[in-house]
Enzyme design. Structure first.
Site, PDB file in Angstrom:
ATOM      1  N   HIS A  32      32.962  66.048   7.933  1.00  0.00           N
ATOM      2  CA  HIS A  32      33.457  65.663   9.260  1.00  0.00           C
ATOM      3  C   HIS A  32      32.833  66.190  10.541  1.00  0.00           C
ATOM      4  O   HIS A  32      33.295  65.934  11.786  1.00  0.00           O
ATOM      5  CB  HIS A  32      34.913  65.495   9.483  1.00  0.00           C
ATOM      6  CG  HIS A  32      35.762  64.618   8.387  1.00  0.00           C
ATOM      7  ND1 HIS A  32      35.426  63.405   8.556  1.00  0.00           N
ATOM      8  CD2 HIS A  32      36.276  64.930   7.397  1.00  0.00           C
ATOM      9  CE1 HIS A  32      36.030  62.876   7.581  1.00  0.00           C
ATOM     10  NE2 HIS A  32      36.830  63.673   6.781  1.00  0.00           N
ATOM     11  N   HIS A 135      42.199  67.846   7.394  1.00  0.00           N
ATOM     12  CA  HIS A 135      41.882  66.252   7.196  1.00  0.00           C
ATOM     13  C   HIS A 135      41.862  65.587   8.564  1.00  0.00           C
ATOM     14  O   HIS A 135      42.076  65.965   9.598  1.00  0.00           O
ATOM     15  CB  HIS A 135      43.589  65.776   6.980  1.00  0.00           C
ATOM     16  CG  HIS A 135      44.049  65.801   5.557  1.00  0.00           C
ATOM     17  ND1 HIS A 135      43.378  65.096   4.584  1.00  0.00           N
ATOM     18  CD2 HIS A 135      44.943  66.665   4.977  1.00  0.00           C
ATOM     19  CE1 HIS A 135      43.826  65.460   3.427  1.00  0.00           C
ATOM     20  NE2 HIS A 135      44.949  66.540   3.708  1.00  0.00           N
TER      21      HIS A 135
END
Ligand SMILES: *[C@@H]1O[C@H](CO)[C@@H](O)[C@H](O)[C@H]1NC(C)=O
Ligand SMILES: *[C@@H]1O[C@H](CO)[C@@H](O)[C@H](O)[C@H]1NC(C)=O
Ligand SMILES: *[C@@H]1O[C@H](CO)[C@@H](O)[C@H](O)[C@H]1NC(C)=O
Ligand SMILES: *[C@@H]1O[C@H](CO)[C@@H](O)[C@H](O)[C@H]1NC(C)=O
Length: 140
Positions: A32, A135
């Site tokens: 990410h 996350h």
């Protein structure tokens, strides 16, 4: 009985170790964070990273993945002051980040995945553990 209990506890410990491993800061960073990401580079980057997808094939392309265009430090800061806690271990950044979302087709397989990229600004929502992002939360 005691042995069975011990086995159960051992199993639980092993499972949680596996979960931790699968959701580490290192994984988050790989999936990410990419400061140099561009809309037009989704196909290159995704075929290089080969992030596991859910689909009919062993090496199905991941359907969707978001890259935050920032430094590691700026994203980490969201866990430690630059973000607002919104329950559990979830934080929303106090300022917007530039992100590129890549969308592909799980019916295709690596390294032949075609991706379309879209760049936009968003206050990112992330899950933190021990002050580190683990996350990325998709908010549509
Ligand atoms: C696109 O991604 C590839 C693979 O990650 C990389 O080698 C290349 O430098 C990137 N190009 C640009 C313009 O960022
Ligand atoms: C499926 O994936 C496993 C592990 O990644 C690999 O060893 C195996 O060769 C793959 N099978 C096929 C048919 O691609
Ligand atoms: C998102 O970022 C903006 C600053 O650009 C800020 O004013 C706003 O409060 C943030 N929203 C949330 C929900 O944190
Ligand atoms: C993938 O293939 C299945 C079965 O052929 C089809 O139903 C589905 O719409 C396809 N998905 C995409 C995203 O093309």
């Amino acid at each position: 009985m005691e042995i069975r209990m011990f086995s159960l506890v051992l199993l639980l410990v092993m499972c949680s170790a596996l979960l931790l491993e699968a959701q580490s800061w290192k994984d988050f960073k790989n999936k990410h964070i990419l400061g140099t990401m561009t809309e037009s580079n989704c196909t290159n980057v995704m075929n290089e990273k080969k992030l596991p997808g859910i689909g009919p094939y062993n090496s199905s392309c991941k359907e969707r993945n978001t890259f935050i265009k920032a430094t590691d430090k700026l994203v980490q800061n969201v866990c430690t002051g630059a973000g607002k806690p919104v329950g559990g271990n979830i934080y929303v950044s106090n300022f917007p980040f530039s992100v590129v979302t890549c969308k592909g087709n799980p019916n295709q397989t690596y390294p032949n995945c075609d991706y379309k990229g879209k760049e936009y600004m968003i206050n990112i929502t992330i899950g933190c553990k021990n002050n580190l992002p683990v996350h990325y939360h998709i908010v549509d």
